[in-house]
Write an enzyme that holds these catalytic residues in place. Structure first.
Site, PDB file in Angstrom:
ATOM      1  CB  SER A  93      -0.960  -0.045   1.198  1.00  0.00           C
ATOM      2  OG  SER A  93      -2.049   0.814   1.023  1.00  0.00           O
ATOM      3  CG  HIS A 226      -5.815  -2.702   0.534  1.00  0.00           C
ATOM      4  ND1 HIS A 226      -5.424  -2.184  -0.686  1.00  0.00           N
ATOM      5  CD2 HIS A 226      -5.053  -2.070   1.472  1.00  0.00           C
ATOM      6  CE1 HIS A 226      -4.473  -1.266  -0.497  1.00  0.00           C
ATOM      7  NE2 HIS A 226      -4.234  -1.191   0.803  1.00  0.00           N
TER       8      HIS A 226
END
Length: 245
Positions: A93, A226
């Site tokens: 991320s 994610h």
């Protein structure tokens, strides 16, 4: 010179021929401890380092970096990385951007970077055009809950939530100030990886990472959202160590 104590080091099996060391760059708000299982899996075959950002854990009272570049520069200056090179970088991320900036600095200082693994990370040259990340407490917690990866029971704990939002706010502010020209490239190969069900990144955006390397670009996916990596620790570690795409 030795590494700063907040750089978590797990030695690999030194009876073997030394291979590229892996450096892990956490996501926004996370501490190095979050990546302990992944680091342990990687250290089964190679030296592994996990960096700690300011404003959390033992760096809780250190000032927040103003920019992602400042953060990456501080991480690079925290140890003799040339002694561990060649390096294999893995950032998740926001950590993908920190790892990218770290790679730029390393290459400028003649520290070999073998490969950059960008996991579920936004493309550097597109960040400035994205909506700003939230920095208010309630909005931050809602955004972190939407991302997943944190036990909802912990988010409901006021003391934990306060520490998490403070760390995430510092990271988000640095990312909100970030910009990168589309012409900026590193020499190292880049491999992008993400979860197929991640609603924050998609294949089209991940492919744009190809514009930031002079080397080879590859892309792969795992099942999951994610934080897919939490469900595929051993398999992902094996692929990173083998540089399997």
């Amino acid at each position: 010179m030795s590494f700063a104590p907040w750089i978590k080091y797990l030695p690999g099996p030194h009876e073997r021929r030394r291979t590229a060391a892996t450096v892990i760059f956490p996501h926004a708000g996370a501490s190095a401890a979050y990546y302990r299982p992944f680091a342990a899996a990687l250290s089964a075959a190679a030296d592994t380092f996990t960096v700690q950002y300011p404003q959390r854990a033992e760096r809780l009272h250190e000032p927040a970096p103003q920019t992602v570049h400042d953060l990456a520069r501080g991480l690079f200056e925290a140890g003799p990385w040339s002694s561990a090179a060649p390096l294999r970088l893995f950032g998740h991320s926001m950590g993908a951007i920190v790892a990218f900036e770290f790679a730029r600095i390393a290459e400028q200082n003649n520290v070999a970077v073998q490969k950059l693994w960008v996991s579920a990370g936004p493309v550097p040259s597109h960040i400035a055009g994205l909506p700003e990340l939230p920095t208010g407490d309630e909005e931050l917690l809602a955004d972190l809950a939407d991302l997943g990866g944190t036990d909802p029971r912990l988010l409901a704990d006021q003391e934990f939530a306060a520490l998490l939002t403070n760390a995430a706010r510092c990271d988000y502010q640095a990312l909100n100030r970030y910009s990168c020209d589309a012409t900026v490239r590193i020499r190292a190969d880049i491999h992008a990886v993400a979860g197929r069900q991640d609603h924050r990144v998609d294949a089209a955006s991940l492919r744009r990472w190809a514009n930031h390397t002079e080397g080879r670009f590859t892309l792969s996916f795992f099942e999951g959202g994610h934080f897919y990596l939490n469900e595929h620790v051993d398999t992902l570690a094996s692929r990173v160590l083998a540089d399997v795409c």
